[in-house]
Design a protein around this motif. Sequence first.
Motif, PDB file in Angstrom:
ATOM      1  N   UNK A 143       6.938   5.043   8.847  1.00 30.48           N
ATOM      2  CA  UNK A 143       8.232   4.465   8.450  1.00 30.48           C
ATOM      3  C   UNK A 143       8.154   3.683   7.147  1.00 30.48           C
ATOM      4  N   UNK A 144       7.009   3.043   6.865  1.00 33.23           N
ATOM      5  CA  UNK A 144       6.865   2.265   5.637  1.00 33.23           C
ATOM      6  C   UNK A 144       6.835   3.149   4.396  1.00 33.23           C
ATOM      7  N   UNK A 145       6.501   4.428   4.576  1.00 29.73           N
ATOM      8  CA  UNK A 145       6.393   5.324   3.440  1.00 29.73           C
ATOM      9  C   UNK A 145       7.679   6.088   3.156  1.00 29.73           C
ATOM     10  N   UNK A 146       8.740   5.772   3.881  1.00 31.08           N
ATOM     11  CA  UNK A 146      10.014   6.433   3.650  1.00 31.08           C
ATOM     12  C   UNK A 146      10.958   5.483   2.918  1.00 31.08           C
ATOM     13  N   UNK A 147      11.719   5.989   1.957  1.00 29.09           N
ATOM     14  CA  UNK A 147      12.668   5.129   1.236  1.00 29.09           C
ATOM     15  C   UNK A 147      13.784   4.677   2.167  1.00 29.09           C
ATOM     16  N   UNK A 148      14.501   3.619   1.772  1.00 35.02           N
ATOM     17  CA  UNK A 148      15.590   3.127   2.617  1.00 35.02           C
ATOM     18  C   UNK A 148      16.684   4.167   2.847  1.00 35.02           C
ATOM     19  N   UNK A 186       0.781  -1.222   0.000  1.00 34.64           N
ATOM     20  CA  UNK A 186       0.000   0.000   0.000  1.00 34.64           C
ATOM     21  C   UNK A 186       0.817   1.278   0.000  1.00 34.64           C
ATOM     22  N   UNK A 187       2.133   1.185   0.153  1.00 38.91           N
ATOM     23  CA  UNK A 187       2.928   2.395   0.240  1.00 38.91           C
ATOM     24  C   UNK A 187       3.130   3.015  -1.135  1.00 38.91           C
TER      25      UNK A 187
END
Length: 402
Positions: free
Chosen positions: A148-153, A6-7
């Motif tokens: 946190x799931x919506x931020x790139x590594x 879903x991100x």
Amino acid sequence: ASWPRGSWLAEAKRSEGEDDDKHQHPPTRHNTKTKTKRTRSKDMNHLCGLSLSNLDSSANSAPVTDFSGGERRSLDAFRRRYDSALRGELGFSGRDGVSGRGANDNNHDSDDGFEEEKKDASVHPSPGRRGSKSPPPPLPPPAYLPSPDDLPPSVLRPLDDVTLYRYLLADRRSDGTFDEVASFRRLLEALKFRRERGCDEVARNLASDRIPATMRRCRRLRVGVYAGVDDRSRPVVFERLGQFLLSGNATKVTHEEWTESYLYFLEGHFAEMRRAAEASGKAVDRIVYFADFQGVVTSVLNRKIWKVVPLLKELVKTVECHYPEIVDHITLFNVPRVASGVYNVVRGFLDPVTAAKIELHAGVPYERFRELMSEDVIPAEYGGKNEMDFPQTASCSRTKTK
């Protein structure tokens, strides 16, 4: 890397693999047929405010700054450079199908990329032309309080123009031009700092009022409050700085705890700017700051002030440098002449741009306050009508100060 389905990252990566004829060109700044729309509060970036390009000039929400042609071009080039690095980190393709540069590439210290991008910023390959490659999927808009799931590594993330412009201003040369290379380096360091110090978690804690007990204690040891907004909808901060210098409180918690407390203080500015923007319908990207120096004479006489200066210097060096251009005006009042030497010491380690915004007053400059804000915002003890809770600094509540 993989991300939850879903991100936006997962969706963007899937859309990049679609056929060319399924891609739609994003509107460019030069497309006069594209209508601007009022940016809603949910589209605001937690690092600054509203996107300048999305503000509706017909609705009481004019851009924060009236850009000159040179400023606009510099900001556009800075935008292209940052978006290219972000696409490179995400593995997206560039305009010509070549992977964009990442944040760790070695060519960020050169101006060549800017000159190359300035040649033609608005040209995209035609989607139906044989041999042409499709443009990359558009980057998502900045998000307030991203999960946190919506931020790139990597440390990079979508940013709005107001944020980018703040970092450009931080390295503006004396002749008015911008040092884009220095600004880009500063921005990357700030984003790295955000990741390492957990600044997003700090912002989420502020939004849900989950303030750690140690941070609440620091707020009693160094007292600052939001009194309202000024005549330009900017949050107004009043602080009892003189009492803090006198109190000896700098040694009552560790430097690490003071650093975290200062992060809560600075991240709180953005939360207040967001509220002010929502209430006024205007882009708000600055605060105004007023520090009461009452007590500074005693702090000089008992020499407690010299225990505070190293802490203030460390906070400026390690934290404040990553939050440029968020204070528009700084007023220090109740500053006696004998304290001017202390001020010169502090001014010496401040950023020159910040130092230039400071004005000093020997007493309480009520008329100056009224030039900037209504009497309903000015605390009652300074002649206004604001009866807000403005507590004394913890160890100074029973101490008579000078």
